[in-house]
Design a protein around this motif. Sequence first.
Motif, PDB file in Angstrom:
ATOM      1  N   SER A   1       0.804  -1.227   0.000  1.00 34.27           N
ATOM      2  CA  SER A   1       0.000   0.000   0.000  1.00 34.27           C
ATOM      3  C   SER A   1       0.835   1.274   0.000  1.00 34.27           C
ATOM      4  CB  SER A   1      -0.922   0.009   1.223  1.00 34.27           C
ATOM      5  OG  SER A   1      -1.825  -1.054   1.163  1.00 34.27           O
ATOM      6  N   ALA A   2       2.134   1.157  -0.238  1.00 33.90           N
ATOM      7  CA  ALA A   2       3.007   2.330  -0.195  1.00 33.90           C
ATOM      8  C   ALA A   2       3.809   2.463  -1.483  1.00 33.90           C
ATOM      9  CB  ALA A   2       3.955   2.234   0.999  1.00 33.90           C
ATOM     10  N   ARG A   3       4.042   3.720  -1.858  1.00 31.94           N
ATOM     11  CA  ARG A   3       4.895   4.040  -3.007  1.00 31.94           C
ATOM     12  C   ARG A   3       5.810   5.192  -2.624  1.00 31.94           C
ATOM     13  NH1 ARG A   3       2.946   2.192  -8.130  1.00 31.94           N
ATOM     14  NH2 ARG A   3       1.017   1.045  -7.862  1.00 31.94           N
ATOM     15  N   ILE A   4       7.020   5.140  -3.132  1.00 32.47           N
ATOM     16  CA  ILE A   4       7.950   6.251  -3.001  1.00 32.47           C
ATOM     17  C   ILE A   4       8.260   6.708  -4.415  1.00 32.47           C
ATOM     18  CG2 ILE A   4      10.229   7.027  -2.253  1.00 32.47           C
ATOM     19  CD1 ILE A   4      10.194   4.865  -0.116  1.00 32.47           C
ATOM     20  N   ASN A   5       7.953   7.961  -4.697  1.00 29.96           N
ATOM     21  CA  ASN A   5       8.167   8.527  -6.032  1.00 29.96           C
ATOM     22  C   ASN A   5       7.538   7.645  -7.111  1.00 29.96           C
ATOM     23  OD1 ASN A   5       9.615  10.650  -4.860  1.00 29.96           O
ATOM     24  ND2 ASN A   5      11.500   9.466  -4.926  1.00 29.96           N
ATOM     25  N   SER A   6       6.310   7.208  -6.879  1.00 28.28           N
ATOM     26  CA  SER A   6       5.498   6.402  -7.795  1.00 28.28           C
ATOM     27  C   SER A   6       5.976   4.964  -7.970  1.00 28.28           C
ATOM     28  CB  SER A   6       5.399   7.069  -9.175  1.00 28.28           C
ATOM     29  OG  SER A   6       4.820   8.345  -9.056  1.00 28.28           O
ATOM     30  N   ILE A   7       6.959   4.534  -7.205  1.00 28.56           N
ATOM     31  CA  ILE A   7       7.461   3.161  -7.294  1.00 28.56           C
ATOM     32  C   ILE A   7       6.963   2.384  -6.085  1.00 28.56           C
ATOM     33  CG2 ILE A   7       9.516   1.698  -7.357  1.00 28.56           C
ATOM     34  CD1 ILE A   7      10.954   4.122  -8.662  1.00 28.56           C
ATOM     35  N   ARG A   8       6.288   1.272  -6.343  1.00 27.21           N
ATOM     36  CA  ARG A   8       5.739   0.465  -5.261  1.00 27.21           C
ATOM     37  C   ARG A   8       6.851  -0.060  -4.360  1.00 27.21           C
ATOM     38  NH1 ARG A   8       1.454  -4.390  -6.176  1.00 27.21           N
ATOM     39  NH2 ARG A   8       0.974  -4.715  -4.000  1.00 27.21           N
ATOM     40  N   VAL A   9       6.616   0.016  -3.058  1.00 34.08           N
ATOM     41  CA  VAL A   9       7.607  -0.395  -2.058  1.00 34.08           C
ATOM     42  C   VAL A   9       6.971  -1.455  -1.174  1.00 34.08           C
ATOM     43  CG1 VAL A   9       9.037   0.396  -0.160  1.00 34.08           C
ATOM     44  CG2 VAL A   9       8.538   1.934  -2.031  1.00 34.08           C
ATOM     45  N   GLU A  10       7.704  -2.532  -0.913  1.00 40.32           N
ATOM     46  CA  GLU A  10       7.208  -3.573  -0.023  1.00 40.32           C
ATOM     47  C   GLU A  10       8.199  -3.904   1.088  1.00 40.32           C
ATOM     48  OE1 GLU A  10       5.981  -6.852  -2.419  1.00 40.32           O
ATOM     49  OE2 GLU A  10       4.270  -5.764  -3.238  1.00 40.32           O
ATOM     50  N   GLN A  11       9.244  -3.086   1.224  1.00 36.29           N
ATOM     51  CA  GLN A  11      10.224  -3.296   2.289  1.00 36.29           C
ATOM     52  C   GLN A  11      10.207  -2.086   3.219  1.00 36.29           C
ATOM     53  OE1 GLN A  11      11.719  -3.092  -0.960  1.00 36.29           O
ATOM     54  NE2 GLN A  11      11.794  -5.240  -1.501  1.00 36.29           N
ATOM     55  N   ALA A  12       9.995  -2.368   4.501  1.00 35.99           N
ATOM     56  CA  ALA A  12       9.915  -1.294   5.492  1.00 35.99           C
ATOM     57  C   ALA A  12      11.231  -0.536   5.637  1.00 35.99           C
ATOM     58  CB  ALA A  12       9.489  -1.867   6.833  1.00 35.99           C
ATOM     59  N   HIS A  13      12.332  -1.160   5.263  1.00 33.44           N
ATOM     60  CA  HIS A  13      13.641  -0.523   5.441  1.00 33.44           C
ATOM     61  C   HIS A  13      14.023   0.410   4.294  1.00 33.44           C
ATOM     62  CE1 HIS A  13      14.621  -4.167   3.081  1.00 33.44           C
ATOM     63  NE2 HIS A  13      15.540  -3.392   2.541  1.00 33.44           N
ATOM     64  N   ARG A  14      13.164   0.544   3.276  1.00 34.44           N
ATOM     65  CA  ARG A  14      13.489   1.450   2.164  1.00 34.44           C
ATOM     66  C   ARG A  14      13.731   2.859   2.680  1.00 34.44           C
ATOM     67  NH1 ARG A  14      12.217   0.596  -3.335  1.00 34.44           N
ATOM     68  NH2 ARG A  14      13.056   2.680  -3.566  1.00 34.44           N
ATOM     69  N   PRO A  15      14.806   3.498   2.259  1.00 34.47           N
ATOM     70  CA  PRO A  15      15.096   4.848   2.769  1.00 34.47           C
ATOM     71  C   PRO A  15      14.253   5.922   2.081  1.00 34.47           C
ATOM     72  CG  PRO A  15      16.812   4.161   1.252  1.00 34.47           C
ATOM     73  CD  PRO A  15      15.875   2.991   1.409  1.00 34.47           C
ATOM     74  N   VAL A  16      13.904   6.948   2.849  1.00 35.05           N
ATOM     75  CA  VAL A  16      13.269   8.137   2.289  1.00 35.05           C
ATOM     76  C   VAL A  16      14.184   9.314   2.550  1.00 35.05           C
ATOM     77  CG1 VAL A  16      10.898   7.327   2.487  1.00 35.05           C
ATOM     78  CG2 VAL A  16      11.905   8.564   4.373  1.00 35.05           C
ATOM     79  N   ARG A  17      14.102  10.277   1.671  1.00 32.14           N
ATOM     80  CA  ARG A  17      14.942  11.468   1.755  1.00 32.14           C
ATOM     81  C   ARG A  17      14.061  12.692   1.536  1.00 32.14           C
ATOM     82  NH1 ARG A  17      17.398   7.532  -1.207  1.00 32.14           N
ATOM     83  NH2 ARG A  17      19.461   6.902  -0.503  1.00 32.14           N
ATOM     84  N   PRO A  18      14.495  13.856   1.977  1.00 30.02           N
ATOM     85  CA  PRO A  18      13.740  15.065   1.663  1.00 30.02           C
ATOM     86  C   PRO A  18      13.572  15.198   0.141  1.00 30.02           C
ATOM     87  CG  PRO A  18      15.350  15.532   3.352  1.00 30.02           C
ATOM     88  CD  PRO A  18      15.633  14.130   2.851  1.00 30.02           C
ATOM     89  N   GLY A  19      12.366  15.541  -0.276  1.00 25.47           N
ATOM     90  CA  GLY A  19      12.053  15.652  -1.689  1.00 25.47           C
ATOM     91  C   GLY A  19      11.288  14.453  -2.217  1.00 25.47           C
ATOM     92  N   ASP A  20      11.357  13.316  -1.516  1.00 25.87           N
ATOM     93  CA  ASP A  20      10.599  12.132  -1.932  1.00 25.87           C
ATOM     94  C   ASP A  20       9.105  12.376  -1.729  1.00 25.87           C
ATOM     95  OD1 ASP A  20      12.860  10.700  -2.603  1.00 25.87           O
ATOM     96  OD2 ASP A  20      12.887   9.504  -0.769  1.00 25.87           O
ATOM     97  N   VAL A  21       8.293  11.725  -2.560  1.00 26.15           N
ATOM     98  CA  VAL A  21       6.837  11.781  -2.424  1.00 26.15           C
ATOM     99  C   VAL A  21       6.359  10.382  -2.065  1.00 26.15           C
ATOM    100  CG1 VAL A  21       4.647  12.225  -3.584  1.00 26.15           C
ATOM    101  CG2 VAL A  21       6.625  13.691  -4.039  1.00 26.15           C
ATOM    102  N   ILE A  22       5.706  10.282  -0.922  1.00 31.84           N
ATOM    103  CA  ILE A  22       5.188   9.003  -0.437  1.00 31.84           C
ATOM    104  C   ILE A  22       3.692   8.973  -0.687  1.00 31.84           C
ATOM    105  CG2 ILE A  22       4.850   7.547   1.590  1.00 31.84           C
ATOM    106  CD1 ILE A  22       7.357   8.935   2.782  1.00 31.84           C
ATOM    107  N   THR A  23       3.220   7.912  -1.317  1.00 31.33           N
ATOM    108  CA  THR A  23       1.801   7.718  -1.570  1.00 31.33           C
ATOM    109  C   THR A  23       1.354   6.485  -0.805  1.00 31.33           C
ATOM    110  OG1 THR A  23       2.120   8.632  -3.786  1.00 31.33           O
ATOM    111  CG2 THR A  23       0.040   7.501  -3.363  1.00 31.33           C
ATOM    112  N   LEU A  24       0.292   6.633  -0.030  1.00 33.90           N
ATOM    113  CA  LEU A  24      -0.205   5.538   0.806  1.00 33.90           C
ATOM    114  C   LEU A  24      -1.703   5.361   0.618  1.00 33.90           C
ATOM    115  CD1 LEU A  24       1.427   6.767   4.117  1.00 33.90           C
ATOM    116  CD2 LEU A  24       2.228   4.841   2.778  1.00 33.90           C
ATOM    117  N   ALA A  25      -2.154   4.128   0.676  1.00 31.95           N
ATOM    118  CA  ALA A  25      -3.580   3.836   0.732  1.00 31.95           C
ATOM    119  C   ALA A  25      -3.883   3.491   2.182  1.00 31.95           C
ATOM    120  CB  ALA A  25      -3.928   2.681  -0.188  1.00 31.95           C
TER     121      ALA A  25
END
Length: 110
Positions: free
Chosen positions: A33-57
């Motif tokens: 249910s999560a995406r970082i910069n429009s890319i689906r993510v399924e690992q909780a350890h994925r890093p986020v940085r300032p400027g990233d866009v997180i999309t959640l359902a």
Amino acid sequence: MGETDRLRLDKWLWFARIVKTRTLAAKLIESGSARINSIRVEQAHRPVRPGDVITLAVHDRVRVLEVTGLPARRGPAPEAASHYIDRSPAPPPRWRGEEDDQDDDQAASG
């Protein structure tokens, strides 16, 4: 790139008070249910940085959050909200229940 310019997605969601626990954040991410910069993510350890866009359902709603900072802790809500810009679309209008429609029909005929 150092450790201070990125943060695990599950920690960021918890620190930013999007979810109540880090475990819930991990489950949300692993469910797809999560995406970082429009890319689906399924690992909780994925890093986020300032400027990233997180999309959640979340809760039958889509949340779009632009990361503006990396919190160092889970602080109060105003502090947490300062680390993102909420770009979520407006929620859909609430549909009236059938009970309301029946009441309107009776009032119009009476």
